[in-house]
Design a protein around this motif. Sequence first.
Motif, PDB file in Angstrom:
ATOM      1  N   PHE A  69       0.827  -1.202   0.000  1.00 49.82           N
ATOM      2  CA  PHE A  69       0.000   0.000   0.000  1.00 49.82           C
ATOM      3  C   PHE A  69       0.866   1.259   0.000  1.00 49.82           C
ATOM      4  O   PHE A  69       0.624   2.197  -0.776  1.00 49.82           O
ATOM      5  CB  PHE A  69      -0.920  -0.001   1.235  1.00 49.82           C
ATOM      6  CG  PHE A  69      -1.781   1.226   1.361  1.00 49.82           C
ATOM      7  CD1 PHE A  69      -3.036   1.283   0.768  1.00 49.82           C
ATOM      8  CD2 PHE A  69      -1.337   2.342   2.074  1.00 49.82           C
ATOM      9  CE1 PHE A  69      -3.828   2.418   0.886  1.00 49.82           C
ATOM     10  CE2 PHE A  69      -2.124   3.474   2.197  1.00 49.82           C
ATOM     11  CZ  PHE A  69      -3.366   3.504   1.599  1.00 49.82           C
ATOM     12  N   ASN A  70       1.879   1.311   0.864  1.00 45.60           N
ATOM     13  CA  ASN A  70       2.710   2.511   0.966  1.00 45.60           C
ATOM     14  C   ASN A  70       3.530   2.759  -0.291  1.00 45.60           C
ATOM     15  O   ASN A  70       3.883   3.907  -0.586  1.00 45.60           O
ATOM     16  CB  ASN A  70       3.634   2.424   2.189  1.00 45.60           C
ATOM     17  CG  ASN A  70       2.890   2.669   3.484  1.00 45.60           C
ATOM     18  OD1 ASN A  70       1.816   3.254   3.479  1.00 45.60           O
ATOM     19  ND2 ASN A  70       3.454   2.211   4.594  1.00 45.60           N
ATOM     20  N   ASP A  71       3.844   1.696  -1.020  1.00 45.72           N
ATOM     21  CA  ASP A  71       4.559   1.886  -2.285  1.00 45.72           C
ATOM     22  C   ASP A  71       3.661   2.601  -3.296  1.00 45.72           C
ATOM     23  O   ASP A  71       4.106   3.522  -3.990  1.00 45.72           O
ATOM     24  CB  ASP A  71       5.003   0.530  -2.850  1.00 45.72           C
ATOM     25  CG  ASP A  71       6.003  -0.169  -1.940  1.00 45.72           C
ATOM     26  OD1 ASP A  71       6.852   0.529  -1.365  1.00 45.72           O
ATOM     27  OD2 ASP A  71       5.911  -1.397  -1.806  1.00 45.72           O
ATOM     28  N   TYR A  72       2.400   2.171  -3.393  1.00 49.26           N
ATOM     29  CA  TYR A  72       1.455   2.861  -4.276  1.00 49.26           C
ATOM     30  C   TYR A  72       1.217   4.287  -3.807  1.00 49.26           C
ATOM     31  O   TYR A  72       1.065   5.211  -4.613  1.00 49.26           O
ATOM     32  CB  TYR A  72       0.117   2.111  -4.295  1.00 49.26           C
ATOM     33  CG  TYR A  72       0.088   0.891  -5.176  1.00 49.26           C
ATOM     34  CD1 TYR A  72      -0.139   0.994  -6.545  1.00 49.26           C
ATOM     35  CD2 TYR A  72       0.263  -0.378  -4.636  1.00 49.26           C
ATOM     36  CE1 TYR A  72      -0.188  -0.129  -7.355  1.00 49.26           C
ATOM     37  CE2 TYR A  72       0.220  -1.515  -5.433  1.00 49.26           C
ATOM     38  CZ  TYR A  72       0.004  -1.378  -6.795  1.00 49.26           C
ATOM     39  OH  TYR A  72      -0.041  -2.497  -7.599  1.00 49.26           O
ATOM     40  N   LEU A  84      -9.409   3.149   1.087  1.00 51.47           N
ATOM     41  CA  LEU A  84      -8.580   3.701   0.021  1.00 51.47           C
ATOM     42  C   LEU A  84      -7.770   2.561  -0.573  1.00 51.47           C
ATOM     43  O   LEU A  84      -7.117   1.806   0.156  1.00 51.47           O
ATOM     44  CB  LEU A  84      -7.650   4.783   0.569  1.00 51.47           C
ATOM     45  CG  LEU A  84      -6.607   5.341  -0.414  1.00 51.47           C
ATOM     46  CD1 LEU A  84      -7.279   6.037  -1.592  1.00 51.47           C
ATOM     47  CD2 LEU A  84      -5.647   6.293   0.305  1.00 51.47           C
ATOM     48  N   SER A  85      -7.833   2.422  -1.895  1.00 54.74           N
ATOM     49  CA  SER A  85      -7.076   1.369  -2.557  1.00 54.74           C
ATOM     50  C   SER A  85      -6.469   1.936  -3.842  1.00 54.74           C
ATOM     51  O   SER A  85      -6.633   3.125  -4.156  1.00 54.74           O
ATOM     52  CB  SER A  85      -7.977   0.171  -2.862  1.00 54.74           C
ATOM     53  OG  SER A  85      -7.213  -0.918  -3.335  1.00 54.74           O
ATOM     54  N   PHE A  86      -5.785   1.071  -4.571  1.00 56.96           N
ATOM     55  CA  PHE A  86      -5.135   1.459  -5.823  1.00 56.96           C
ATOM     56  C   PHE A  86      -5.356   0.355  -6.851  1.00 56.96           C
ATOM     57  O   PHE A  86      -5.511  -0.814  -6.494  1.00 56.96           O
ATOM     58  CB  PHE A  86      -3.627   1.660  -5.620  1.00 56.96           C
ATOM     59  CG  PHE A  86      -3.274   2.731  -4.627  1.00 56.96           C
ATOM     60  CD1 PHE A  86      -3.088   4.039  -5.036  1.00 56.96           C
ATOM     61  CD2 PHE A  86      -3.145   2.423  -3.282  1.00 56.96           C
ATOM     62  CE1 PHE A  86      -2.765   5.027  -4.126  1.00 56.96           C
ATOM     63  CE2 PHE A  86      -2.820   3.393  -2.371  1.00 56.96           C
ATOM     64  CZ  PHE A  86      -2.636   4.714  -2.780  1.00 56.96           C
ATOM     65  N   GLU A  87      -5.377   0.732  -8.102  1.00 56.60           N
ATOM     66  CA  GLU A  87      -5.502  -0.265  -9.156  1.00 56.60           C
ATOM     67  C   GLU A  87      -4.304  -1.207  -9.086  1.00 56.60           C
ATOM     68  O   GLU A  87      -3.152  -0.774  -9.110  1.00 56.60           O
ATOM     69  CB  GLU A  87      -5.567   0.399 -10.531  1.00 56.60           C
ATOM     70  CG  GLU A  87      -5.842  -0.585 -11.652  1.00 56.60           C
ATOM     71  CD  GLU A  87      -6.171   0.100 -12.960  1.00 56.60           C
ATOM     72  OE1 GLU A  87      -7.330   0.003 -13.412  1.00 56.60           O
ATOM     73  OE2 GLU A  87      -5.263   0.748 -13.520  1.00 56.60           O
ATOM     74  N   GLY A  88      -4.605  -2.496  -8.970  1.00 54.52           N
ATOM     75  CA  GLY A  88      -3.542  -3.493  -8.886  1.00 54.52           C
ATOM     76  C   GLY A  88      -3.185  -3.896  -7.475  1.00 54.52           C
ATOM     77  O   GLY A  88      -2.484  -4.897  -7.268  1.00 54.52           O
ATOM     78  N   LEU A  89      -3.641  -3.153  -6.491  1.00 54.95           N
ATOM     79  CA  LEU A  89      -3.348  -3.496  -5.100  1.00 54.95           C
ATOM     80  C   LEU A  89      -4.249  -4.640  -4.646  1.00 54.95           C
ATOM     81  O   LEU A  89      -5.464  -4.590  -4.845  1.00 54.95           O
ATOM     82  CB  LEU A  89      -3.577  -2.279  -4.199  1.00 54.95           C
ATOM     83  CG  LEU A  89      -3.280  -2.478  -2.701  1.00 54.95           C
ATOM     84  CD1 LEU A  89      -1.769  -2.572  -2.473  1.00 54.95           C
ATOM     85  CD2 LEU A  89      -3.865  -1.339  -1.872  1.00 54.95           C
ATOM     86  N   PRO A  90      -3.685  -5.693  -4.048  1.00 55.24           N
ATOM     87  CA  PRO A  90      -4.544  -6.770  -3.539  1.00 55.24           C
ATOM     88  C   PRO A  90      -5.582  -6.240  -2.551  1.00 55.24           C
ATOM     89  O   PRO A  90      -5.304  -5.322  -1.769  1.00 55.24           O
ATOM     90  CB  PRO A  90      -3.550  -7.713  -2.842  1.00 55.24           C
ATOM     91  CG  PRO A  90      -2.238  -7.441  -3.509  1.00 55.24           C
ATOM     92  CD  PRO A  90      -2.253  -5.980  -3.845  1.00 55.24           C
ATOM     93  N   TYR A  91      -6.762  -6.830  -2.592  1.00 55.21           N
ATOM     94  CA  TYR A  91      -7.857  -6.396  -1.716  1.00 55.21           C
ATOM     95  C   TYR A  91      -7.430  -6.407  -0.250  1.00 55.21           C
ATOM     96  O   TYR A  91      -7.786  -5.520   0.525  1.00 55.21           O
ATOM     97  CB  TYR A  91      -9.051  -7.308  -1.932  1.00 55.21           C
ATOM     98  CG  TYR A  91     -10.220  -7.052  -1.010  1.00 55.21           C
ATOM     99  CD1 TYR A  91     -11.151  -6.053  -1.285  1.00 55.21           C
ATOM    100  CD2 TYR A  91     -10.400  -7.822   0.133  1.00 55.21           C
ATOM    101  CE1 TYR A  91     -12.225  -5.822  -0.440  1.00 55.21           C
ATOM    102  CE2 TYR A  91     -11.472  -7.604   0.985  1.00 55.21           C
ATOM    103  CZ  TYR A  91     -12.380  -6.598   0.694  1.00 55.21           C
ATOM    104  OH  TYR A  91     -13.434  -6.381   1.540  1.00 55.21           O
ATOM    105  N   SER A  92      -6.632  -7.387   0.136  1.00 55.41           N
ATOM    106  CA  SER A  92      -6.226  -7.527   1.538  1.00 55.41           C
ATOM    107  C   SER A  92      -5.318  -6.393   2.007  1.00 55.41           C
ATOM    108  O   SER A  92      -5.149  -6.187   3.212  1.00 55.41           O
ATOM    109  CB  SER A  92      -5.514  -8.869   1.748  1.00 55.41           C
ATOM    110  OG  SER A  92      -4.377  -8.963   0.906  1.00 55.41           O
ATOM    111  N   ASP A  93      -4.730  -5.633   1.068  1.00 59.08           N
ATOM    112  CA  ASP A  93      -3.805  -4.553   1.431  1.00 59.08           C
ATOM    113  C   ASP A  93      -4.453  -3.178   1.434  1.00 59.08           C
ATOM    114  O   ASP A  93      -3.791  -2.171   1.703  1.00 59.08           O
ATOM    115  CB  ASP A  93      -2.610  -4.538   0.468  1.00 59.08           C
ATOM    116  CG  ASP A  93      -1.691  -5.732   0.669  1.00 59.08           C
ATOM    117  OD1 ASP A  93      -1.795  -6.380   1.729  1.00 59.08           O
ATOM    118  OD2 ASP A  93      -0.876  -6.020  -0.234  1.00 59.08           O
ATOM    119  N   LYS A  94      -5.730  -3.097   1.131  1.00 60.27           N
ATOM    120  CA  LYS A  94      -6.406  -1.792   1.119  1.00 60.27           C
ATOM    121  C   LYS A  94      -6.346  -1.160   2.505  1.00 60.27           C
ATOM    122  O   LYS A  94      -6.162  -1.846   3.507  1.00 60.27           O
ATOM    123  CB  LYS A  94      -7.855  -1.958   0.672  1.00 60.27           C
ATOM    124  CG  LYS A  94      -8.708  -2.752   1.659  1.00 60.27           C
ATOM    125  CD  LYS A  94     -10.037  -3.124   1.072  1.00 60.27           C
ATOM    126  CE  LYS A  94     -10.900  -3.877   2.084  1.00 60.27           C
ATOM    127  NZ  LYS A  94     -10.257  -5.052   2.686  1.00 60.27           N
TER     128      LYS A  94
END
Length: 607
Positions: free
Chosen positions: A3-6, A197-207
């Motif tokens: 998450f923090n990388d995105y 808050l999420s990002f395109e390509g981020l796994p659901y578990s990391d939101k």
Amino acid sequence: MYFNDYLKKPNSKKITIVEVDIPLTVTWINYQSGIWVATLYGTQKVSDDNGNTGTYTYPVDTIPNINSLNVNGEIYSEQTSLANCISTEKSWYYDTSTTKIYAHFEDWHTPDYYKVTAPGAVLGFTNQVDRTCNNYFEDIYYEPLVTSIPNFTKKKDSLFFGILQYQGGTISFDNTGGYFDDFAQRSLYGQPVRIYLSFEGLPYSDKKQVYSGKVEDFSQDFATFQMRVADIRKLLSRKLPVNVFGSTTYPSMDSKLIGTPIPLIYGSVIKVPAYKTSSGNWKFADTTYNSIDSGITVYKEDGSTFSHSGTGTDGTFTGSDTDDKLFVTCRQSSVENGLDVIADILNRYEDIEYNSSNYDTVEWTAERSGVKDIGLWIGKGNLMTSVDVINQVCTDNQGIFDVLADGKFTFRTFDKDRVPTFEIYEDELLDDPVNINSAEEYVSSVKIEHSKDWKEKEYQIYTDSSYESEVYGKYRQYKEQVFTTALTSSADAQSVANSIMEQLKTIKPIVELHTKIQNVEMKILDNILYTLQRQSGSIVIARSKYQVLGVTLDLLNYEMGITVKQIEKDNDTYMLFDGGNSTTDYDYYDGGDSTTSYDIIDGGGAT
């Protein structure tokens, strides 16, 4: 990537996810003693005693993701295994492979004991499509129908403490296709709502969860569905006390007193009223949950002591019959620490158990050791809600009661020595900072009212005027603030007064900042570092430590408003981990013997 990388990538495609739990009607079957199970998806062949066969269809037509279990308004705690569920009262476990939900009801009750036993099936929505998974999260399609989300703001008054202002607002969805036309039949009121808050390509578990609340109400037309959400603290409104003197239990009581609330007592109280229940018998406290310490003192209206029998531990005593009004000085020491009082009130009267599902128990426990004991009497003439009690504890300890993004309760006090969690740089700002120096931001002296005598309706008062001359010399105006507390000693009152004066004897700059969403994990009363300077590099206020007073999240434009108040100048160096996978991935190092000696880590892959 994590998450923090995105979060660090300015051009990453950000996605806002909204989840609502839709209650399901299920059929519970006994699994074992005290444990019940319901199957949510699929069909099963059934037969009767005559050999007739048929097919039973379970309540949902797609495999659901279950996120809550509502039992008569109380949200049970989720467990990670069936074994944990079996060993934990008021809990549930969902086996996704079989779509079976298991429930462990309180006191071995059966489901029929309750009016509501509803699993909450997740219904998900987004504001745009994640093309990497075609908007399927945990194998469930999330409709991209979110059109607007309110800004969520938390803000603390710089002079006062207590419950932060409630968060909420209206989320709008596209209803041109009629998706929400049947939602009036779905029992949405009071159901859990979560925003991520999420990002395109981020796994659901990391939101990253950024909001937790409840459905307050909703409306719709053929174009738009609007759902208003409310902060879960807004629901903490039960009137206290809840038990009253009734004619069935107290048939000999003066009819004028029937219906009077039976008082609640926490800590040490002075001369609270006792109610005559029959000839020679009095009751002064509801001890359903907490007994009174033995050794009460009873007073007559003229102030002389009244000879009585009984220890008073059950909230009653006996004595020679009299029509005099009687008053009791006593202590209930099993629950008197301010945070214990809050937890007891929420557990007993709001059905919110103290556990790691409902509280940030780490921070709560750390703060508890510094929270003061209180003396609180709740009864006729001083009726309170749960929120009133929480605000009183906050006032008494100069703290805040907050609900975190994941829905957990926490308590925080101001700590100038709290290690900074963020440093904000000039190139992060979207606008010029606003520097506020308000004449409202100081006091010259304080009075702390404490140790109330309930008979005389008078407080003892501690006054701290030690800085009065200094403050008047600076600002040419006397400004005294009075705080009414439930503290029980002059020493505690002095401690609170000293804390207030240390913070408010000087006008400190308040700065409003506007950044992108990279500081999304910032919390009220966090300490941060910031240097106020012009774009030319000219420094207005040297690098300083600030306390966070306000945070506003804009989840459509992915921006933040941050309000901070200066604590002191700070040139120290800190290690602020930025979420990488290695202990060498840091911004600041605090001078320890190795790169593993750090002060802060914000969620990276290693400590």
